[in-house]
Design a protein around this motif. Structure first.
Motif, PDB file in Angstrom:
ATOM      1  N   ARG A 202      14.298   8.003  -0.468  1.00  0.00           N
ATOM      2  CA  ARG A 202      13.213   7.216  -1.055  1.00  0.00           C
ATOM      3  C   ARG A 202      12.665   6.218  -0.037  1.00  0.00           C
ATOM      4  O   ARG A 202      11.442   6.043   0.089  1.00  0.00           O
ATOM      5  N   GLY A 203      13.600   5.550   0.685  1.00  0.00           N
ATOM      6  CA  GLY A 203      13.152   4.589   1.692  1.00  0.00           C
ATOM      7  C   GLY A 203      12.357   5.246   2.803  1.00  0.00           C
ATOM      8  O   GLY A 203      11.339   4.716   3.261  1.00  0.00           O
ATOM      9  N   LEU A 204      12.798   6.419   3.240  1.00  0.00           N
ATOM     10  CA  LEU A 204      12.088   7.147   4.284  1.00  0.00           C
ATOM     11  C   LEU A 204      10.694   7.543   3.820  1.00  0.00           C
ATOM     12  O   LEU A 204       9.711   7.431   4.569  1.00  0.00           O
ATOM     13  N   ALA A 205      10.577   8.026   2.589  1.00  0.00           N
ATOM     14  CA  ALA A 205       9.259   8.382   2.062  1.00  0.00           C
ATOM     15  C   ALA A 205       8.338   7.162   2.041  1.00  0.00           C
ATOM     16  O   ALA A 205       7.148   7.257   2.378  1.00  0.00           O
ATOM     17  N   ASN A 206       8.886   6.000   1.686  1.00  0.00           N
ATOM     18  CA  ASN A 206       8.080   4.783   1.678  1.00  0.00           C
ATOM     19  C   ASN A 206       7.697   4.354   3.086  1.00  0.00           C
ATOM     20  O   ASN A 206       6.607   3.795   3.305  1.00  0.00           O
ATOM     21  N   ILE A 207       8.573   4.592   4.058  1.00  0.00           N
ATOM     22  CA  ILE A 207       8.256   4.291   5.456  1.00  0.00           C
ATOM     23  C   ILE A 207       7.099   5.163   5.932  1.00  0.00           C
ATOM     24  O   ILE A 207       6.142   4.686   6.553  1.00  0.00           O
ATOM     25  N   VAL A 208       7.163   6.454   5.637  1.00  0.00           N
ATOM     26  CA  VAL A 208       6.089   7.380   6.020  1.00  0.00           C
ATOM     27  C   VAL A 208       4.783   6.984   5.336  1.00  0.00           C
ATOM     28  O   VAL A 208       3.700   7.077   5.924  1.00  0.00           O
ATOM     29  N   ALA A 209       4.875   6.512   4.096  1.00  0.00           N
ATOM     30  CA  ALA A 209       3.675   6.123   3.347  1.00  0.00           C
ATOM     31  C   ALA A 209       3.166   4.741   3.734  1.00  0.00           C
ATOM     32  O   ALA A 209       2.126   4.299   3.234  1.00  0.00           O
ATOM     33  N   GLY A 210       3.894   4.058   4.620  1.00  0.00           N
ATOM     34  CA  GLY A 210       3.476   2.735   5.065  1.00  0.00           C
ATOM     35  C   GLY A 210       3.790   1.623   4.084  1.00  0.00           C
ATOM     36  O   GLY A 210       3.247   0.524   4.181  1.00  0.00           O
ATOM     37  N   LYS A 211       4.683   1.879   3.144  1.00  0.00           N
ATOM     38  CA  LYS A 211       5.021   0.893   2.122  1.00  0.00           C
ATOM     39  C   LYS A 211       6.174  -0.014   2.537  1.00  0.00           C
ATOM     40  O   LYS A 211       6.394  -1.055   1.925  1.00  0.00           O
ATOM     41  N   GLN A 212       6.963   0.402   3.511  1.00  0.00           N
ATOM     42  CA  GLN A 212       8.015  -0.440   4.061  1.00  0.00           C
ATOM     43  C   GLN A 212       8.255  -0.023   5.502  1.00  0.00           C
ATOM     44  O   GLN A 212       7.861   1.068   5.923  1.00  0.00           O
ATOM     45  N   LYS A 213       8.911  -0.910   6.257  1.00  0.00           N
ATOM     46  CA  LYS A 213       9.089  -0.643   7.684  1.00  0.00           C
ATOM     47  C   LYS A 213      10.527  -0.282   8.018  1.00  0.00           C
ATOM     48  O   LYS A 213      10.777   0.564   8.883  1.00  0.00           O
ATOM     49  N   TYR A 214      11.477  -0.946   7.352  1.00  0.00           N
ATOM     50  CA  TYR A 214      12.875  -0.750   7.701  1.00  0.00           C
ATOM     51  C   TYR A 214      13.714  -0.339   6.478  1.00  0.00           C
ATOM     52  O   TYR A 214      13.359  -0.615   5.332  1.00  0.00           O
ATOM     53  N   LEU A 215      14.845   0.284   6.774  1.00  0.00           N
ATOM     54  CA  LEU A 215      15.837   0.652   5.789  1.00  0.00           C
ATOM     55  C   LEU A 215      17.117  -0.081   6.157  1.00  0.00           C
ATOM     56  O   LEU A 215      17.587   0.012   7.297  1.00  0.00           O
ATOM     57  N   TYR A 216      17.683  -0.835   5.217  1.00  0.00           N
ATOM     58  CA  TYR A 216      18.866  -1.639   5.505  1.00  0.00           C
ATOM     59  C   TYR A 216      20.101  -0.922   4.956  1.00  0.00           C
ATOM     60  O   TYR A 216      20.184  -0.614   3.768  1.00  0.00           O
ATOM     61  N   MET A 217      21.064  -0.671   5.838  1.00  0.00           N
ATOM     62  CA  MET A 217      22.224   0.155   5.517  1.00  0.00           C
ATOM     63  C   MET A 217      23.529  -0.570   5.818  1.00  0.00           C
ATOM     64  O   MET A 217      23.548  -1.593   6.513  1.00  0.00           O
ATOM     65  N   GLY A 218      24.636   0.014   5.328  1.00  0.00           N
ATOM     66  CA  GLY A 218      25.974  -0.504   5.589  1.00  0.00           C
ATOM     67  C   GLY A 218      26.719   0.400   6.549  1.00  0.00           C
ATOM     68  O   GLY A 218      26.241   0.694   7.648  1.00  0.00           O
ATOM     69  N   ASN A 219      27.879   0.890   6.134  1.00  0.00           N
ATOM     70  CA  ASN A 219      28.737   1.708   6.988  1.00  0.00           C
ATOM     71  C   ASN A 219      28.138   3.105   7.188  1.00  0.00           C
ATOM     72  O   ASN A 219      28.040   3.884   6.239  1.00  0.00           O
ATOM     73  N   LEU A 220      27.779   3.439   8.415  1.00  0.00           N
ATOM     74  CA  LEU A 220      27.177   4.744   8.700  1.00  0.00           C
ATOM     75  C   LEU A 220      28.217   5.804   9.053  1.00  0.00           C
ATOM     76  O   LEU A 220      27.875   6.988   9.150  1.00  0.00           O
ATOM     77  N   ASP A 221      29.458   5.392   9.228  1.00  0.00           N
ATOM     78  CA  ASP A 221      30.496   6.334   9.650  1.00  0.00           C
ATOM     79  C   ASP A 221      31.244   6.971   8.486  1.00  0.00           C
ATOM     80  O   ASP A 221      32.019   7.919   8.697  1.00  0.00           O
ATOM     81  N   ALA A 222      31.064   6.453   7.282  1.00  0.00           N
ATOM     82  CA  ALA A 222      31.735   7.036   6.123  1.00  0.00           C
ATOM     83  C   ALA A 222      31.286   8.485   5.952  1.00  0.00           C
ATOM     84  O   ALA A 222      30.097   8.794   6.050  1.00  0.00           O
ATOM     85  N   ARG A 223      32.250   9.367   5.696  1.00  0.00           N
ATOM     86  CA  ARG A 223      31.952  10.796   5.581  1.00  0.00           C
ATOM     87  C   ARG A 223      32.209  11.258   4.147  1.00  0.00           C
ATOM     88  O   ARG A 223      33.219  10.904   3.542  1.00  0.00           O
ATOM     89  N   ARG A 224      31.274  12.051   3.626  1.00  0.00           N
ATOM     90  CA  ARG A 224      31.370  12.512   2.250  1.00  0.00           C
ATOM     91  C   ARG A 224      31.085  14.010   2.174  1.00  0.00           C
ATOM     92  O   ARG A 224      30.427  14.591   3.030  1.00  0.00           O
ATOM     93  N   ASP A 225      31.584  14.593   1.094  1.00  0.00           N
ATOM     94  CA  ASP A 225      31.355  16.001   0.763  1.00  0.00           C
ATOM     95  C   ASP A 225      30.214  16.004  -0.257  1.00  0.00           C
ATOM     96  O   ASP A 225      30.416  15.706  -1.432  1.00  0.00           O
ATOM     97  N   TRP A 226      28.988  16.336   0.209  1.00  0.00           N
ATOM     98  CA  TRP A 226      27.800  16.210  -0.632  1.00  0.00           C
ATOM     99  C   TRP A 226      27.329  17.560  -1.163  1.00  0.00           C
ATOM    100  O   TRP A 226      27.083  18.496  -0.393  1.00  0.00           O
ATOM    101  N   GLY A 227      27.194  17.657  -2.493  1.00  0.00           N
ATOM    102  CA  GLY A 227      26.672  18.866  -3.122  1.00  0.00           C
ATOM    103  C   GLY A 227      25.435  18.570  -3.950  1.00  0.00           C
ATOM    104  O   GLY A 227      24.866  17.480  -3.885  1.00  0.00           O
ATOM    105  N   PHE A 228      25.024  19.549  -4.770  1.00  0.00           N
ATOM    106  CA  PHE A 228      23.780  19.493  -5.534  1.00  0.00           C
ATOM    107  C   PHE A 228      24.109  19.360  -7.022  1.00  0.00           C
ATOM    108  O   PHE A 228      24.792  20.209  -7.597  1.00  0.00           O
ATOM    109  N   SER A 229      23.636  18.310  -7.648  1.00  0.00           N
ATOM    110  CA  SER A 229      24.021  17.958  -9.009  1.00  0.00           C
ATOM    111  C   SER A 229      23.872  19.082 -10.041  1.00  0.00           C
ATOM    112  O   SER A 229      24.797  19.302 -10.838  1.00  0.00           O
ATOM    113  N   PRO A 230      22.756  19.816 -10.110  1.00  0.00           N
ATOM    114  CA  PRO A 230      22.663  20.883 -11.126  1.00  0.00           C
ATOM    115  C   PRO A 230      23.795  21.906 -11.038  1.00  0.00           C
ATOM    116  O   PRO A 230      24.230  22.436 -12.069  1.00  0.00           O
TER     117      PRO A 230
END
Length: 350
Positions: A202-230
């Protein structure tokens, strides 16, 4: 459509998983009831499209209730006589649980006990699904499966461990059909905006649309097993269709870091994530879960379940949806991947 004629009750129906599960069950011919909290604003946006379809027979009913109020929960269960209960409701944000540990324990932990005790007292033949979490494994080294010990690292995870064992206890002690689905991280365009994957897309889409400039994040090294909700809500349903109740890990078996999610998403949009991401200490947890990788071999063998959407496709599916939400033209690779994998998908377009 399969006309089953069963009645299902879903707690947490207004969330990501609850809304997809409601659509899946309606598709299979269920009458679906959901519990929602009374609030000053409507929070049913993920369900509104179901009511908007003039060709859809009304088989979705919402009831006001709160997991902290045993009388409300009991009255709903006694009145609708569900054949299946899917308990997804919780205070489900891990970082927030550090700020509200008592509330998290009450809703996420004791809320499960209230439902189980109501089922026991009712004497009704009800199959129960408990939404357990990979966060329960915490600091235990991966890969994690049904036999891996729990090592929770947050108030949320501790509450989920309590709910897990209460589900097992009621199954063993009262011969109840009760299952724990230990789901690893699963995402979609309906993911809450404060969760890290949706925060990024969502933040990236807003950056591309010119609605915000930066995305503020925490720990970038945390690793997760990501799947698709449906896909993961299909596993929930499958657990309650078995001859015997049991517990299952649901996961992809692949792990990626938050940094890799940033890289994948920003490269899809043609941007360098390092130009737009800033680290903010307030988003770090007091205790971190570093690496989660699920071993879903049991779910594959017993349930016949397997994930189909890859990590790369997942980021693109979410990015295309958030581009549309921001008023931009989607790049289209995510939409194309979804159409190829699920040409006859049972859920409405996001």
């Amino acid at each position: 459509m399969i006309h089953i004629g069963k009645i299902a009750l879903i707690t947490g129906i207004t969330g990501q998983d609850g809304s997809y599960l409601a659509e899946l069950l309606l598709h299979k011919g269920y009458e679906v009831h959901g519990i929602i909290r009374r609030a000053s604003t409507f929070n049913t946006s993920r369900l509104d499209h179901i009511y908007a379809d003039p060709h859809e027979e009304t088989r979705l009913f919402l009831h006001y209730g709160d997991l902290s109020d045993n009388e409300q929960i009991s009255n709903i269960i006694y009145n609708i006589h569900p054949s299946e209960i899917y308990h997804l409701g919780a205070q489900s944000h891990v970082r927030v649980s550090f700020d509200t540990p008592e509330y998290t324990g009450d809703i996420t932990g004791l809320g499960t006990t209230r439902i189980l005790e109501t089922i026991r007292k009712s004497g009704q033949d009800i199959r129960f699904y408990q939404a357990s979490s990979s966060e329960m494994f915490g600091a235990t080294p991966p890969p994690q499966n049904e036999d891996t010990k729990f090592w929770p690292r947050s108030p949320y995870a501790c509450a989920k461990v309590y709910a897990y064992y209460m589900t097992c206890n009621y199954r063993d002690g009262y011969n109840m059909f009760a299952c724990n689905g230990i789901l690893f991280n699963h995402e979609s365009p309906r993911r809450g905006e404060t969760f890290v994957t949706r925060k990024i897309t969502r933040g990236l889409a807003n950056i591309v649309a010119g609605k915000q400039k930066y995305l503020y994040m925490g720990n970038l090294d945390a690793r997760r097993d990501w799947g698709f909700s449906p896909e993961y809500v299909e596993a929930m349903w499958l657990m309650l269709q078995q001859d015997k109740p049991d517990d299952y890990v649901v996961a992809t078996g692949q792990t990626n870091s938050v940094r890799e999610f940033l890289e994948e998403s920003f490269s899809y949009a043609g941007l360098n994530w390092e130009d737009h991401v800033k680290i903010d200490a307030k988003y770090f947890r007091p205790t971190e879960v570093e690496n989660l990788i699920g071993d879903a071999d049991k779910a594959k063998r017993v349930l016949g379940w397997k994930p189909r959407v890859s990590f790369k496709d997942l980021t693109r599916i979410m990015m295309d949806a958030d581009f549309r939400a921001a008023g931009l033209t989607p790049i289209g690779e995510g939409d194309a991947a979804l159409e190829k994998l699920y040409p006859d998908k049972w859920w409405k377009a996001d």
